[in-house]
Scaffold this active site. Structure first.
Site, PDB file in Angstrom:
ATOM      1  N   HIS A  79       0.828  -1.207   0.000  1.00 53.75           N
ATOM      2  CA  HIS A  79       0.000   0.000   0.000  1.00 53.75           C
ATOM      3  C   HIS A  79       0.863   1.259   0.000  1.00 53.75           C
ATOM      4  O   HIS A  79       0.542   2.247  -0.667  1.00 53.75           O
ATOM      5  CB  HIS A  79      -0.943   0.012   1.205  1.00 53.75           C
ATOM      6  CG  HIS A  79      -1.876  -1.144   1.252  1.00 53.75           C
ATOM      7  ND1 HIS A  79      -2.671  -1.418   2.348  1.00 53.75           N
ATOM      8  CD2 HIS A  79      -2.151  -2.112   0.336  1.00 53.75           C
ATOM      9  CE1 HIS A  79      -3.391  -2.500   2.100  1.00 53.75           C
ATOM     10  NE2 HIS A  79      -3.084  -2.941   0.898  1.00 53.75           N
ATOM     11  N   HIS A 236      -9.104  -2.048  -5.120  1.00 54.81           N
ATOM     12  CA  HIS A 236      -8.016  -2.371  -4.199  1.00 54.81           C
ATOM     13  C   HIS A 236      -7.047  -3.374  -4.819  1.00 54.81           C
ATOM     14  O   HIS A 236      -5.830  -3.272  -4.607  1.00 54.81           O
ATOM     15  CB  HIS A 236      -8.541  -2.921  -2.876  1.00 54.81           C
ATOM     16  CG  HIS A 236      -7.425  -3.133  -1.901  1.00 54.81           C
ATOM     17  ND1 HIS A 236      -6.860  -2.088  -1.196  1.00 54.81           N
ATOM     18  CD2 HIS A 236      -6.709  -4.244  -1.566  1.00 54.81           C
ATOM     19  CE1 HIS A 236      -5.869  -2.549  -0.458  1.00 54.81           C
ATOM     20  NE2 HIS A 236      -5.757  -3.858  -0.666  1.00 54.81           N
ATOM     21  N   ASP A 240      -3.042  -2.916  -5.180  1.00 54.57           N
ATOM     22  CA  ASP A 240      -2.023  -3.916  -4.845  1.00 54.57           C
ATOM     23  C   ASP A 240      -1.095  -4.181  -6.024  1.00 54.57           C
ATOM     24  O   ASP A 240       0.126  -4.318  -5.855  1.00 54.57           O
ATOM     25  CB  ASP A 240      -2.684  -5.236  -4.431  1.00 54.57           C
ATOM     26  CG  ASP A 240      -3.194  -5.230  -3.003  1.00 54.57           C
ATOM     27  OD1 ASP A 240      -2.784  -4.352  -2.218  1.00 54.57           O
ATOM     28  OD2 ASP A 240      -4.005  -6.117  -2.666  1.00 54.57           O
ATOM     29  N   HIS A 263      -0.492 -11.255  -5.043  1.00 51.44           N
ATOM     30  CA  HIS A 263       0.860 -10.743  -4.807  1.00 51.44           C
ATOM     31  C   HIS A 263       1.897 -11.670  -5.442  1.00 51.44           C
ATOM     32  O   HIS A 263       2.890 -11.205  -6.007  1.00 51.44           O
ATOM     33  CB  HIS A 263       1.123 -10.610  -3.313  1.00 51.44           C
ATOM     34  CG  HIS A 263       0.244  -9.607  -2.632  1.00 51.44           C
ATOM     35  ND1 HIS A 263       0.258  -8.261  -2.961  1.00 51.44           N
ATOM     36  CD2 HIS A 263      -0.670  -9.743  -1.645  1.00 51.44           C
ATOM     37  CE1 HIS A 263      -0.616  -7.625  -2.196  1.00 51.44           C
ATOM     38  NE2 HIS A 263      -1.192  -8.496  -1.404  1.00 51.44           N
TER      39      HIS A 263
END
Length: 288
Positions: A79, A236, A240, A263
């Protein structure tokens, strides 16, 4: 276009969403061509320095963790990295007195606010970009992420959850300058059914409705004030993605498309890019 850093240091306090530990974080100006460097101030040795680079990513379970050769690590950097990217900060020293970046409200907005309060300083060095020269694709089961050559950065991202609260959402993004207004305040999210298990594994120790969107077993949003956007979830995930991709040290010039990204997938794309020297080149704005 020139590189940039902060005009002055700026600090915040907060808890880690997974560790539950309270830390102080300070973003400081840095010289040209420094990149983004993290320093663990609670470790008093020369081993407390970690470059925010894709090759230092050591864990991608629910967040992005970086480590150095001495096994010093900092988790949940994505973030903050997204905020630095969105604010076009090329060089910064980030000092933190604990193992995890504060979660703040679960988005990048508090970090954007910090950077805006500190101000931005242009530096005497050209800004670099990573220009993609050939198609590159990474796939894991039904999840995929790929980039193709383009004269501009564009992103098309789709998420698909069985939960009716989320479902299938798609978002296209074409303007880095709109990040701070349209993406930065999108919060992380999780399912209440997973909380006990995560806590048993030492995760989500600091999670609350103040720093995450909670979804119950009936697919209802539990946060008293609801969502900030109807499609806050895909926003969001895009946040990321930007944070993870910024561990390459520059903005990527490419058409990027993703489906059910993570991720791990984001980091794998960078490894795939840099494993083939014919797939990219670093350029300045005058060469775009």
């Amino acid at each position: 276009m020139q590189q940039s850093t902060l005009l002055k240091p700026v600090s915040c306090y907060g808890i880690g969403v997974h560790s539950g530990k309270r830390t102080q974080l300070t973003i400081e100006p840095a010289k040209e061509n420094t990149g983004i460097i993290f320093i663990r101030t609670d470790i008093s040795s020369e081993n407390n320095y970690i470059e925010a680079s894709y090759f230092n990513v050591s864990d991608t379970l629910l967040s992005t963790t970086i480590s150095n050769d001495h096994k010093v690590q900092i988790s949940t950097i994505e973030h903050l990295m997204a905020a630095l990217w969105g604010c076009s900060i090329d060089n910064a020293i980030i000092k933190i007195d604990g193992p995890e970046v504060p979660i703040m409200d679960g988005s990048s907005k508090p970090f954007v606010f910090m950077i805006e309060c500190a101000g931005k300083k242009l530096q005497n060095a050209p800004k670099k970009y990573l220009k993609i020269l050939k198609d590159i694709k990474v796939v894991h089961k039904d999840c995929e992420l790929y980039c193709t050559p383009s004269d501009h950065m564009t992103v098309d991202l789709t998420i698909d959850f069985s939960s009716k609260a989320i479902g299938r959402q798609n978002l296209s993004f074409r303007d880095q300058e709109s990040f701070t207004k349209n993406i930065a305040d999108a919060r992380t999210f999780g399912f209440i059914r997973d909380v006990d298990y995560l806590k048993s594994k030492g995760l989500a120790q600091g999670a609350s409705f103040e720093n995450a969107i909670g979804i119950d077993e009936q697919d209802k949003i539990l946060n008293p004030n609801g969502l900030r956007y109807e499609d806050e979830f895909v926003r969001h995930k895009l946040l990321d993605l930007f944070g993870d991709l910024y561990t390459n040290g520059t903005s990527i010039v490419s058409a990027i498309k993703g489906y059910k990204t993570s991720h791990a997938l984001n980091n794998e794309l960078l490894h795939r890019i840099f494993s083939d020297t014919t797939s990219y080149k670093f350029v300045t704005s005058s060469e775009l």
